[in-house]
Motif scaffolding. Structure first.
Motif, PDB file in Angstrom:
ATOM      1  N   ALA A   1      -8.169  47.358   1.871  1.00 19.76           N
ATOM      2  CA  ALA A   1      -6.999  48.178   2.435  1.00 19.76           C
ATOM      3  C   ALA A   1      -7.901  49.546   2.092  1.00 19.76           C
ATOM      4  O   ALA A   1      -8.817  50.361   2.027  1.00 19.76           O
ATOM      5  CB  ALA A   1      -5.496  48.409   1.489  1.00 19.76           C
TER       6      ALA A   1
ATOM      7  N   THR B   1       5.486  51.571   1.111  1.00 22.85           N
ATOM      8  CA  THR B   1       5.228  50.586   1.777  1.00 22.85           C
ATOM      9  C   THR B   1       4.363  51.330   3.181  1.00 22.85           C
ATOM     10  O   THR B   1       4.931  52.062   3.617  1.00 22.85           O
ATOM     11  CB  THR B   1       6.711  49.764   3.127  1.00 22.85           C
ATOM     12  OG1 THR B   1       6.923  49.313   1.161  1.00 22.85           O
ATOM     13  CG2 THR B   1       6.405  49.221   3.053  1.00 22.85           C
TER      14      THR B   1
ATOM     15  N   VAL C   1      -1.255  40.458   3.188  1.00 24.77           N
ATOM     16  CA  VAL C   1      -0.523  41.914   4.243  1.00 24.77           C
ATOM     17  C   VAL C   1      -0.740  41.025   5.444  1.00 24.77           C
ATOM     18  O   VAL C   1       0.916  42.427   6.346  1.00 24.77           O
ATOM     19  CB  VAL C   1      -1.288  42.778   3.922  1.00 24.77           C
ATOM     20  CG1 VAL C   1      -2.184  43.582   2.221  1.00 24.77           C
ATOM     21  CG2 VAL C   1      -3.480  41.777   4.845  1.00 24.77           C
TER      22      VAL C   1
ATOM     23  N   PHE D   1      -0.030  45.243   9.392  1.00 27.34           N
ATOM     24  CA  PHE D   1      -0.612  44.674   7.938  1.00 27.34           C
ATOM     25  C   PHE D   1       0.113  45.158   7.363  1.00 27.34           C
ATOM     26  O   PHE D   1       0.672  46.916   7.705  1.00 27.34           O
ATOM     27  CB  PHE D   1      -1.969  45.591   7.860  1.00 27.34           C
ATOM     28  CG  PHE D   1      -2.934  44.503   8.184  1.00 27.34           C
ATOM     29  CD1 PHE D   1      -3.163  42.869   7.989  1.00 27.34           C
ATOM     30  CD2 PHE D   1      -3.962  44.792   8.418  1.00 27.34           C
ATOM     31  CE1 PHE D   1      -4.150  42.251   8.697  1.00 27.34           C
ATOM     32  CE2 PHE D   1      -5.354  43.716   9.024  1.00 27.34           C
ATOM     33  CZ  PHE D   1      -5.206  42.736   8.623  1.00 27.34           C
ATOM     34  N   ARG D   2       1.075  45.012   6.303  1.00 31.80           N
ATOM     35  CA  ARG D   2       1.883  45.673   5.441  1.00 31.80           C
ATOM     36  C   ARG D   2       1.574  45.415   4.053  1.00 31.80           C
ATOM     37  O   ARG D   2       1.252  44.562   3.501  1.00 31.80           O
ATOM     38  CB  ARG D   2       3.479  44.822   5.722  1.00 31.80           C
ATOM     39  CG  ARG D   2       4.397  45.606   4.701  1.00 31.80           C
ATOM     40  CD  ARG D   2       6.264  44.516   5.343  1.00 31.80           C
ATOM     41  NE  ARG D   2       7.135  45.331   4.888  1.00 31.80           N
ATOM     42  CZ  ARG D   2       7.459  44.784   3.344  1.00 31.80           C
ATOM     43  NH1 ARG D   2       6.639  43.902   2.340  1.00 31.80           N
ATOM     44  NH2 ARG D   2       8.480  45.934   2.450  1.00 31.80           N
ATOM     45  N   ALA D   3       1.466  46.811   3.320  1.00 31.01           N
ATOM     46  CA  ALA D   3       0.785  46.569   1.727  1.00 31.01           C
ATOM     47  C   ALA D   3       1.719  47.991   1.169  1.00 31.01           C
ATOM     48  O   ALA D   3       2.315  48.886   1.931  1.00 31.01           O
ATOM     49  CB  ALA D   3      -0.571  46.731   1.870  1.00 31.01           C
TER      50      ALA D   3
ATOM     51  N   TYR E   1      -6.798  42.624  -0.800  1.00 28.92           N
ATOM     52  CA  TYR E   1      -5.638  41.133  -0.249  1.00 28.92           C
ATOM     53  C   TYR E   1      -6.361  40.271   0.368  1.00 28.92           C
ATOM     54  O   TYR E   1      -7.104  40.217   1.273  1.00 28.92           O
ATOM     55  CB  TYR E   1      -4.552  42.372   0.631  1.00 28.92           C
ATOM     56  CG  TYR E   1      -4.000  43.437   0.160  1.00 28.92           C
ATOM     57  CD1 TYR E   1      -3.310  43.401  -0.474  1.00 28.92           C
ATOM     58  CD2 TYR E   1      -5.103  44.415   0.792  1.00 28.92           C
ATOM     59  CE1 TYR E   1      -1.877  44.242  -1.460  1.00 28.92           C
ATOM     60  CE2 TYR E   1      -3.851  45.744   0.157  1.00 28.92           C
ATOM     61  CZ  TYR E   1      -3.745  45.644  -0.898  1.00 28.92           C
ATOM     62  OH  TYR E   1      -2.311  46.342  -1.437  1.00 28.92           O
TER      63      TYR E   1
END
Length: 95
Positions: A58, A87, A69, A78-80, A64
């Motif tokens: 990231a 978030t 993600v 992509f969610r992190a 990750y």
């Protein structure tokens, strides 16, 4: 422009009304799947770890597994969590 291939899975148990995105293979419980190519967002780096698994780094430096993600119901993201535990969402452009 870096790209990866992901799968858009339909009819996954417990997620029948939304798409489930996976990297590397179709979801084992999907009714059907579509393979798609997406652009990795700016600031994200793709690499392979020592075991040969494709990973991402990231923009804030954390590493990750792509499936950790990868999310989204209609569009892939992509969610992190960042360093402040906020978030962060990065929409993946489908090509």
């Amino acid at each position: 422009m870096k790209t990866i291939e992901i799968y858009c899975n339909y009819g996954v148990l417990a997620a029948e009304k939304r798409n489930v995105y996976t990297f590397g293979a179709e979801h084992p419980h999907a009714t059907c799947s579509d393979k798609m190519t997406v652009v990795v967002p700016d600031g994200w780096e793709i690499y392979q770890n020592q075991a040969g698994q494709t990973m991402v780094t990231a923009p804030w430096g954390w590493n990750y597994d792509i499936n950790e993600v990868l999310s989204g119901a209609v569009h892939p993201y992509f969610r992190a969590y960042d360093k402040n535990m906020q978030t962060r969402l990065f929409k993946l452009k489908v090509i």
